[in-house]
Design an enzyme around this catalytic site. Structure first.
Site, short mmCIF file in Angstrom:
data_model
loop_
_atom_site.label_atom_id
_atom_site.label_comp_id
_atom_site.label_asym_id
_atom_site.label_seq_id
_atom_site.Cartn_x
_atom_site.Cartn_y
_atom_site.Cartn_z
N ASP A 267 0.86 -1.09 0.03
CA ASP A 267 0.04 -0.13 -0.03
C ASP A 267 0.92 1.30 0.01
OD1 ASP A 267 -2.46 -1.61 -0.07
OD2 ASP A 267 -2.39 -1.33 2.32
N ASP B 239 -6.56 1.81 8.08
CA ASP B 239 -5.30 2.55 8.43
C ASP B 239 -5.36 4.23 8.16
OD1 ASP B 239 -5.66 3.13 5.70
OD2 ASP B 239 -4.11 1.92 4.99
N TYR C 71 6.52 -8.62 8.39
CA TYR C 71 6.12 -7.22 8.66
C TYR C 71 6.30 -6.68 9.92
CZ TYR C 71 3.18 -7.85 4.24
OH TYR C 71 2.85 -8.15 3.00
#
Length: 238
Positions: free
Chosen positions: A58, A100, A86
């Site tokens: 993203d 987010d 991650y």
């Protein structure tokens, strides 16, 4: 990190290269691909060259992007299927429609009841095969349109749950409502959805505020090159 490979001819890229790139914040994965493709084409006067990435990040995420060129683009699906790692930060007590920072906070929840012990217990409950619903603001297609396009129109989008595997999920730091974490997971895992579901598991809400991909299979972020550094090594005047 400094580049250790010198590319001297078009055939270097046409025969195939696997490039480990550190994607910057706010760049799309296609931005990185297009920048590299343009540099290769211009440097070697090519009309076309195959360049593709092995797994989208993203715009609000940074970190490892595997980019393949030429004949090695046939290996993209192999890389996409590998386990990912991650690191990032989840903020408790607040949710956003995108899960987010792409969208504004839409709800707040109490966090006073959440203990450090509860946080560690919650992470353990996500380890293994889990059912996960992708975020509404995702590139998944629904009735021929991207889910995020429908969501931005205000349409009610229903996405189906999918099974993903979380091999490791650990808390690496707690600072008030901010939970720092590390996770190793299978292809298709949405860390934004994991953050959202983590908030629900704690009888609160949560959203992702930072994300960095640090590993794909055996490839590590420590071995990656900044995208502009790589481009400048190919095309010094870029």
């Amino acid at each position: 990190m400094p580049l250790t490979t010198t590319y001297t001819s078009a055939s270097d890229f046409q025969n195939g290269q696997v490039l480990l790139i550190d994607k910057p914040l706010e760049w799309t994965s296609f931005d990185a691909v297009n920048k590299i493709r343009y540099a290769i084409k211009k440097r070697f006067s090519l009309k076309k060259i195959k360049v593709g990435h092995a797994g989208t990040l993203d715009p609000l995420a940074t970190g490892l992007l595997i980019i393949c060129t030429g004949k090695f683009t046939k290996q993209i699906n192999e890389y996409m299927g590998q386990e990912k790692e991650y690191t990032g930060t989840i903020r408790l007590g607040e949710t956003t429609p995108s899960y987010d920072l792409e969208t504004e906070v839409n709800e707040t929840f109490p966090t006073e009841h959440i203990t450090e012990e509860a946080i560690h217990e919650a992470t353990e409950n996500f380890i293994g095969d889990i059912e996960q619903v992708p975020p509404l603001f995702s590139a998944i297609k629904k009735d021929g349109e991207r889910a995020y396009e429908l969501a931005r129109k205000g349409e009610d989008v229903k996405l189906n749950a999918r099974t993903v595997n979380i091999r490791e999920f650990e808390t690496t730091g707690i600072e008030g409502q901010n939970i720092h974490f590390r996770v190793s997971c299978s292809k298709g895992t949405y860390i934004r959805s994991l953050a959202h579901d983590f908030g629900i598991a704690l009888n609160s809400g949560a959203h992702l505020t930072a994300l960095r991909r640090t590993r794909i299979g055996d490839s590590k972020i420590e071995d990656a090159t900044d995208v502009l550094e790589f481009v400048n090594s190919i095309l010094p005047t870029a």
